[in-house]
Design an enzyme around this catalytic site. Structure first.
Site, PDB file in Angstrom:
ATOM      1  CG  ASP A 180      -4.098  30.402  42.196  1.00 13.08           C
ATOM      2  OD1 ASP A 180      -3.294  29.779  42.913  1.00 13.08           O
ATOM      3  OD2 ASP A 180      -4.473  29.981  41.082  1.00 13.08           O
TER       4      ASP A 180
ATOM      5  CD  GLU B 218      -3.639  21.892  47.594  1.00 17.98           C
ATOM      6  OE1 GLU B 218      -2.698  21.396  46.931  1.00 17.98           O
ATOM      7  OE2 GLU B 218      -4.084  23.039  47.407  1.00 17.98           O
TER       8      GLU B 218
END
Length: 255
Positions: A54, A141
């Site tokens: 990613d 997050e």
């Protein structure tokens, strides 16, 4: 560590890996390296057949042909953050991965001071609905943003996630994968989100140890990986099944 020193360290590690005839940190698949390897025990990332990366602007220009030929099977590319931030490398990465024939999807970094509706609209504005793309990813997050320091309640977070996912699912025809970290998953009881496939970060142990009793589809196992086609460190991820299961997952979960 200053950026240029860190860059030299990464290059040095890459040179060492190449000079050693393909040697790599214990537990990491042989096609990759790690600038700061973790001593893996028990079930390791190397035990999985399908691996991906990613990326965001911080990787700089990427040689996507090199990535595709270097053992990477998929990529998730940062597209947006909050309700008004777009990754400046998204378009280049999106098209580069497509030209290389690499399955790729886009991810959104959630910002707790904008509504789910605003953030979904921003993602849709920036990410094309293309046939064959991987499902979108909702990245939730804890952040250290000075502009948005608060931490909402678990109930609020899960409700916002459901709103965001419902809008994205309606637009793209695929329910997002949810990426999260150990502390965020635990503190917000993210497993209470029904029907969600999780992409879990766990850089110091297998997800079955770190997230006991919870299902996962993707595992981010290092944030300091080294891969062909990427000049610096990059996140490495494993799909939690065989190559045959990956093919079936792609057929079912591609847009």
């Amino acid at each position: 560590m200053r950026g240029w020193i860190k860059g030299l360290a990464v290059i040095a590690v890459a040179v060492i890996v190449a000079a050693c005839g393909g040697q790599h940190p214990q537990g990491i698949p042989p096609q990759f390296g790690d600038a700061a390897p973790h001593p893996w025990y028990g079930r390791t990332p190397a035990g999985y057949e399908v691996h991906g990366i990613d990326v965001s602007r911080w990787q700089g220009p990427i040689d996507w042909q090199g990535v595709a030929s270097g053992g990477v099977s998929f990529a998730w590319i940062k597209a947006t953050e909050g309700g008004d931030v777009a990754d400046p490398m998204f378009r280049a990465n999106w098209e580069g991965a497509r030209r290389a024939g690499l399955p790729r999807g886009a991810y959104h970094f959630y910002y707790f001071c904008r509504t789910a509706q605003e953030q979904a609209a921003w993602f849709i504005q920036n990410v094309p609905a293309e046939r064959g793309a991987l499902p979108p990813v909702l990245d939730m997050e804890w952040t250290r943003s000075r502009n948005c320091p608060g931490r909402p309640s678990p109930e609020w977070i899960r409700a916002e996630a459901q709103i965001f996912m419902a809008i994205i699912t309606q637009h793209y025809g695929q329910r997002p994968v949810v990426y999260t970290t150990v502390d965020f998953f635990r503190e917000n009881e993210m497993w209470r989100l029904n029907g969600v496939e999780f992409w879990l970060r766990s850089v110091a142990g297998h997800p079955d140890q770190v997230y006991p009793g919870h299902d996962w589809t993707f595992w981010q196992y290092t944030g300091t990986g080294l891969a062909r086609g990427v000049s610096g460190e990059v996140d490495l991820n494993a799909f939690g099944g065989s190559r045959q299961q990956w093919s079936r997952w792609l057929a079912r979960r591609s847009q």
